[in-house]
Every structure is written in structure tokens, then in C-alpha cells.
Design an enzyme around this catalytic site. Structure first.
Site, PDB file in Angstrom:
ATOM      1  N   ARG A 171      43.285  -8.220  67.765  1.00  0.00           N
ATOM      2  CA  ARG A 171      42.080  -9.070  67.697  1.00  0.00           C
ATOM      3  C   ARG A 171      42.067 -10.080  68.847  1.00  0.00           C
ATOM      4  O   ARG A 171      41.699 -11.241  68.672  1.00  0.00           O
ATOM      5  CB  ARG A 171      41.985  -9.815  66.353  1.00  0.00           C
ATOM      6  CG  ARG A 171      41.890  -8.932  65.138  1.00  0.00           C
ATOM      7  CD  ARG A 171      40.616  -8.070  65.146  1.00  0.00           C
ATOM      8  NE  ARG A 171      40.607  -7.218  63.966  1.00  0.00           N
ATOM      9  CZ  ARG A 171      41.158  -6.004  63.927  1.00  0.00           C
ATOM     10  NH1 ARG A 171      41.746  -5.484  65.017  1.00  0.00           N
ATOM     11  NH2 ARG A 171      41.110  -5.294  62.827  1.00  0.00           N
ATOM     12  N   SER A 245      36.375 -10.220  57.896  1.00  0.00           N
ATOM     13  CA  SER A 245      37.681 -10.850  57.650  1.00  0.00           C
ATOM     14  C   SER A 245      37.696 -12.241  58.286  1.00  0.00           C
ATOM     15  O   SER A 245      37.399 -12.377  59.477  1.00  0.00           O
ATOM     16  CB  SER A 245      38.795 -10.037  58.297  1.00  0.00           C
ATOM     17  OG  SER A 245      38.755  -8.723  57.825  1.00  0.00           O
ATOM     18  N   GLU A 341      39.816 -15.649  62.357  1.00  0.00           N
ATOM     19  CA  GLU A 341      39.431 -14.579  63.287  1.00  0.00           C
ATOM     20  C   GLU A 341      38.110 -14.919  64.001  1.00  0.00           C
ATOM     21  O   GLU A 341      38.017 -14.726  65.208  1.00  0.00           O
ATOM     22  CB  GLU A 341      39.312 -13.256  62.511  1.00  0.00           C
ATOM     23  CG  GLU A 341      39.106 -12.065  63.409  1.00  0.00           C
ATOM     24  CD  GLU A 341      38.911 -10.773  62.628  1.00  0.00           C
ATOM     25  OE1 GLU A 341      39.842 -10.330  61.929  1.00  0.00           O
ATOM     26  OE2 GLU A 341      37.805 -10.209  62.734  1.00  0.00           O
TER      27      GLU A 341
HETATM   28  C1  LIG Z   1      30.849  -7.379  57.209  1.00  0.00           C
HETATM   29  C2  LIG Z   1      31.663  -7.491  58.479  1.00  0.00           C
HETATM   30  C3  LIG Z   1      32.694  -6.605  58.718  1.00  0.00           C
HETATM   31  C4  LIG Z   1      33.460  -6.689  59.894  1.00  0.00           C
HETATM   32  N1  LIG Z   1      34.451  -5.785  60.098  1.00  0.00           N
HETATM   33  C5  LIG Z   1      35.212  -5.844  61.221  1.00  0.00           C
HETATM   34  C6  LIG Z   1      36.250  -4.888  61.452  1.00  0.00           C
HETATM   35  O1  LIG Z   1      36.480  -3.992  60.649  1.00  0.00           O
HETATM   36  N2  LIG Z   1      36.986  -5.000  62.586  1.00  0.00           N
HETATM   37  C7  LIG Z   1      36.725  -5.977  63.519  1.00  0.00           C
HETATM   38  O2  LIG Z   1      37.434  -6.000  64.534  1.00  0.00           O
HETATM   39  N3  LIG Z   1      35.741  -6.878  63.340  1.00  0.00           N
HETATM   40  C8  LIG Z   1      34.968  -6.847  62.223  1.00  0.00           C
HETATM   41  N4  LIG Z   1      33.966  -7.764  62.020  1.00  0.00           N
HETATM   42  C9  LIG Z   1      33.758  -8.833  63.012  1.00  0.00           C
HETATM   43  C10 LIG Z   1      32.631  -8.542  64.032  1.00  0.00           C
HETATM   44  O3  LIG Z   1      31.726  -7.606  63.541  1.00  0.00           O
HETATM   45  C11 LIG Z   1      33.175  -8.045  65.370  1.00  0.00           C
HETATM   46  O4  LIG Z   1      34.062  -8.992  65.904  1.00  0.00           O
HETATM   47  C12 LIG Z   1      32.047  -7.798  66.397  1.00  0.00           C
HETATM   48  O5  LIG Z   1      32.576  -7.197  67.550  1.00  0.00           O
HETATM   49  C13 LIG Z   1      31.299  -9.067  66.788  1.00  0.00           C
HETATM   50  O6  LIG Z   1      30.163  -8.668  67.497  1.00  0.00           O
HETATM   51  P1  LIG Z   1      28.933  -9.638  67.723  1.00  0.00           P
HETATM   52  O7  LIG Z   1      28.020  -8.976  68.701  1.00  0.00           O
HETATM   53  O8  LIG Z   1      28.314 -10.001  66.419  1.00  0.00           O
HETATM   54  O9  LIG Z   1      29.638 -10.896  68.407  1.00  0.00           O
HETATM   55  P2  LIG Z   1      29.307 -12.438  68.223  1.00  0.00           P
HETATM   56  O10 LIG Z   1      29.676 -12.876  66.854  1.00  0.00           O
HETATM   57  O11 LIG Z   1      27.923 -12.732  68.676  1.00  0.00           O
HETATM   58  O12 LIG Z   1      30.343 -13.080  69.267  1.00  0.00           O
HETATM   59  C14 LIG Z   1      31.731 -13.043  69.026  1.00  0.00           C
HETATM   60  C15 LIG Z   1      32.448 -13.615  70.258  1.00  0.00           C
HETATM   61  O13 LIG Z   1      32.262 -12.745  71.367  1.00  0.00           O
HETATM   62  C16 LIG Z   1      31.623 -13.413  72.442  1.00  0.00           C
HETATM   63  N5  LIG Z   1      30.674 -12.465  73.026  1.00  0.00           N
HETATM   64  C17 LIG Z   1      29.736 -11.744  72.355  1.00  0.00           C
HETATM   65  N6  LIG Z   1      29.098 -10.919  73.207  1.00  0.00           N
HETATM   66  C18 LIG Z   1      29.629 -11.128  74.428  1.00  0.00           C
HETATM   67  C19 LIG Z   1      29.375 -10.586  75.732  1.00  0.00           C
HETATM   68  N7  LIG Z   1      28.448  -9.639  75.945  1.00  0.00           N
HETATM   69  N8  LIG Z   1      30.109 -11.061  76.775  1.00  0.00           N
HETATM   70  C20 LIG Z   1      31.073 -12.011  76.599  1.00  0.00           C
HETATM   71  N9  LIG Z   1      31.350 -12.561  75.396  1.00  0.00           N
HETATM   72  C21 LIG Z   1      30.634 -12.114  74.325  1.00  0.00           C
HETATM   73  C22 LIG Z   1      30.957 -14.623  71.827  1.00  0.00           C
HETATM   74  O14 LIG Z   1      30.809 -15.683  72.769  1.00  0.00           O
HETATM   75  C23 LIG Z   1      31.919 -14.976  70.719  1.00  0.00           C
HETATM   76  O15 LIG Z   1      32.987 -15.712  71.261  1.00  0.00           O
HETATM   77  C24 LIG Z   1      33.171  -7.704  60.846  1.00  0.00           C
HETATM   78  C25 LIG Z   1      32.118  -8.597  60.609  1.00  0.00           C
HETATM   79  C26 LIG Z   1      31.367  -8.504  59.440  1.00  0.00           C
HETATM   80  C27 LIG Z   1      30.230  -9.459  59.213  1.00  0.00           C
END
Ligand SMILES: Cc1cc2nc3c(=O)[nH]c(=O)nc-3n(C[C@H](O)[C@H](O)[C@H](O)COP(=O)(O)OP(=O)(O)OC[C@H]3O[C@@H](n4cnc5c(N)ncnc54)[C@H](O)[C@@H]3O)c2cc1C
Length: 345
Positions: A171, A245, A341
């Protein structure tokens, strides 16, 4: 109301409630929608936005917003998917950072390029997948990664990073360390190995195989199983706000692990190749009696203690207060510090 200028799509005092899966209230002083690398450079060159603090937002599924966000929120909406090339041992697929991760997983399978099925149904966008090296059911992004493009938020230059340069960990990546907040990932290239080999070691998948009497499932079957397992375990953010998580699974020394097992023989743990041990954070939280409990309008999900939820109208501060109370009780009982996380703003 948003307005499109000839150069950038900008919105002032934009509500972020719909842009984070926890459904937390927060306002961005300025929200800029990025649909290309050129948009990122326009932000960098802009007399006001160029010098303002910036926060990059994808699908908002891994953030906890505890306050309004000053400066500029950069909302990544860069699209595009294509097969870049076919190598003798892999398909290389290039995807825009603003594409939905799950839709890309489903699309690659439909195209006949398997390999991402264990990562099905993870919310969020493709650009965020490398940031915390997303992982599930025995596969991490780094196992399917080729390279990415990112635009530097100071110089406006595009750089290409391979897996080694991304420093992927559990992570974790360079984008959570010294490049945190410094660049926008605009494109990700995935490396899908051929021939395809299923990854079926996780207990939940073993159970599915046993139930279905299926010893050699195809990739689409694994995808369906992963979706079914996740739907049964995790709350749908569209129904109940959450960020998945909330804590990382802590890694402890062999001595610490033996000590905890001595006191709590039931503790769920996995031995790691270097002799250290990964403990299931959800088990530790559950053992402290948190499952189903609430602090204010934030709570611990009834079916999975690792997931904190918004019970309706919660603020980010309430979520953080609950998280701290959980950290204190886990530390008090096990001497282990749980690390969140999601990114807390
Ligand atoms: C129900 C649920 C289940 C999940 N299950 C998992 C799982 O099984 N495994 C797992 O690893 N994660 C899981 N996650 C966490 C999450 O979905 C992941 O971390 C996902 O990759 C986040 O994507 P996002 O576009 O929503 O990022 P955001 O929440 O918008 O951003 C997260 C971080 O990334 C940065 N960021 C986003 N996009 C960019 C970009 N293009 N360039 C540079 N920085 C950027 C942001 O600044 C922030 O720091 C889960 C979340 C939920 C709600």
C-alpha cells in the site's frame, strides 16, 4: 456553477461531498477538471493556480476530508484505453488516469487480456492505482505494471516511470513518499502476462473453487467470484459512505508475533518471507470490541471491523476521532500502532 474558460474548466467553492466515497462535507476553494496533460501544464503556468497549494483528486475513495481544501483541487478526468503492443509474454495496455479502475478490469477481460480479475471492484480511478499500489486477493498493481506518465506540478514536465522508479511496497509507492502531492499521474501502462496463470491462493477463492467444484476456473469466473466475495463483505459506498479498509495490516517482528500469539492464539496472521509477520488489522480491532460500534455519526462496519463507515451526516473530524479511539485501544491491548490507509486531509 462551473464555467469553461478557453483554457481550463474551473469551478470556485465547489462541494466535494459527491467526490468522496465517505460522503464527507468539504468545499474546494477552486476545483479544476483535468482532461489532458496540457491541462496540467496550463495549471502549472497559470499566474494564480501555478503558485497555489494543490491536491490531486481521483474518485475520492481513499481520502478522509476533515476540512475545506484551500488552493486548487485537481480533479483527474483524463480518458482513453488502448492495446499499446503485444509482446511474446504480455499484453501492454495503456489507460488514461481518469478511467474507472473496475471498468478497465472488466474491459480488459472482455478484450481477451486477462490478469486483472483479482483486482475487480476496487473503487476509484486508474491514476490512483499506483499511488498506494492497490492490491486484493493475492495480486497487487505492481504485479501487472509496466510504466506510467506523470506531469510534475512545478516544472510542467512529463516524466515516465517504470516499476523500479515507483518504489512499490505494501500500500505504498514513491507517490506516498517523496513525490507525494508533487505530480499528476496522467497515464498508466499495464503489463498483462501471457500465458495467463490464475492466482487462487486466497482462502475465499479456495472456498469458491470447492463450492463450485471447479479446479481450473477461467479468468471471467475468477472475476465473478471476486465481485461476489467483495459484495458480500464490503459496504457499497453508494449506499453507506466508506473508504474501504481504514488501516493497513501491521507488519511485526517474529518476536512480537510470537508474543501476541502466546497471549491470543487465535490472532489472524501471515508469515512473510523475511521472517516478519503480517497481522490482520480487522482481527485486532474486532478483538478490542469495536465491530458495530459508533462514535458520533461515524461507525465500525458490522460485517468487517477494518471498515469505518459514515452512518449519515458524519464529519471528517468524527471519522478521525473514531479512528484515534481504535488506534488507542489496539495499542493498549497489543502494543501495536495501526496506520491509516486513506489519505487524511
Ligand atoms: C469499498 C472500498 C473498497 C476498497 N478496496 C480496496 C482494495 O481491495 N485494495 C486497495 O488497494 N484499495 C481499496 N480501496 C481503496 C481505494 O479504492 C483505492 O486506493 C483507489 O486506488 C483510490 O482511487 P481514487 O481514484 O478514489 O483515489 P483518491 O481517493 O481520489 O486519491 C487517493 C490518493 O491518490 C492521489 N491521487 C489520485 N489520483 C492521482 C493521480 N492521477 N496522480 C497523482 N496522485 C493521485 C490523491 O492525491 C490521494 O493522495 C477501497 C475503497 C473502498 C471505498
Amino acid at each position: 456553477m462551473p464555467h469553461a474558460t478557453t483554457t481550463l474548466h474551473v469551478q470556485h467553492r465547489a462541494s466535494l461531498r459527491k467526490h468522496n466515497t465517505f460522503g464527507l462535507p468539504a468545499v474546494a476553494a477552486t476545483l479544476v477538471r483535468l482532461t489532458s496533460d496540457a491541462d496540467v501544464r496550463r495549471v502549472v503556468d497559470h499566474p494564480e493556480y501555478g503558485v497555489a497549494p494543490k491536491f490531486v483528486l481521483g474518485g475520492g475513495s481513499n481520502v478522509v476530508l476533515t476540512r475545506d481544501v484551500p488552493g486548487v483541487v485537481l480533479k483527474v478526468e483524463i480518458c482513453g484505453r488502448r492495446l499499446l503492443r503485444e509482446e511474446h509474454d504480455a499484453w501492454i495496455v495503456e489507460v488514461g488516469a481518469g478511467e474507472s479502475w473496475h471498468e478497465v478490469v472488466a474491459w480488459t477481460l472482455q478484450q481477451g487480456w486477462p490478469g486483472l480479475e483479482n483486482l475487480a471492484l476496487i473503487p476509484g480511478l486508474v491514476g490512483a492505482a499506483p499511488v498506494q499500489n492497490i492490491g486484493a486477493y493475492g495480486v497487487e498493481l505492481k504485479d501487472r505494471f509496466d510504466s506510467l506518465d506523470a506531469v510534475d506540478l512545478v516544472t510542467g514536465r512529463t516524466v515516465t516511470l517504470d516499476g523500479a522508479a515507483c518504489h512499490f511496497g505494501y500500500r505504498d509507492s514513491v507517490f506516498k513518499q517523496h513525490l507525494a502531492g508533487k505530480s499528476v499521474i496522467t497515464r498508466v501502462r499495464l503489463r498483462l502476462p501471457r500465458p495467463w496463470r490464475p492466482v487462487l491462493g486466497y482462502l475465499d477463492l479456495q472456498r469458491k473453487m470447492a463450492d463450485a467444484g471447479e479446479r481450473a476456473p477461467d479468468a471471467m469466473t475468477v472475476f465473478d467470484w471476486v465481485c461476489a466475495i467483495r459484495r458480500a463483505k464490503l459496504p457499497d459506498p453508494a449506499v453507506i459512505g466508506n473508504a474501504g479498509s481504514f488501516f493497513k495490516n501491521p507488519v511485526v517482528s517474529p518476536e512480537q508475533c510470537r508474543d501476541i500469539i502466546g497471549r491470543d492464539p487465535e490472532v489472524v496472521h501471515y508469515a512473510l518471507p523475511d521472517g516478519s509477520c503480517k497481522l490482520a488489522a480487522g482481527w485486532l480491532i474486532d478483538a478490542c470490541g469495536w465491530k458495530g460500534k459508533s462514535v458520533g455519526r461515524a461507525g465500525v462496519y458490522e460485517r468487517q471491523a477494518l471498515v469505518l463507515v459514515n452512518r449519515g451526516g458524519a464529519s471528517g473530524a468524527e471519522v478521525v476521532t473514531l479512528a484515534r479511539a481504535i488506534q488507542e485501544s489496539v495499542y493498549g491491548r497489543f502494543g501495536i500502532r495501526l496506520e491509516p490507509e486513506p489519505v487524511i486531509i
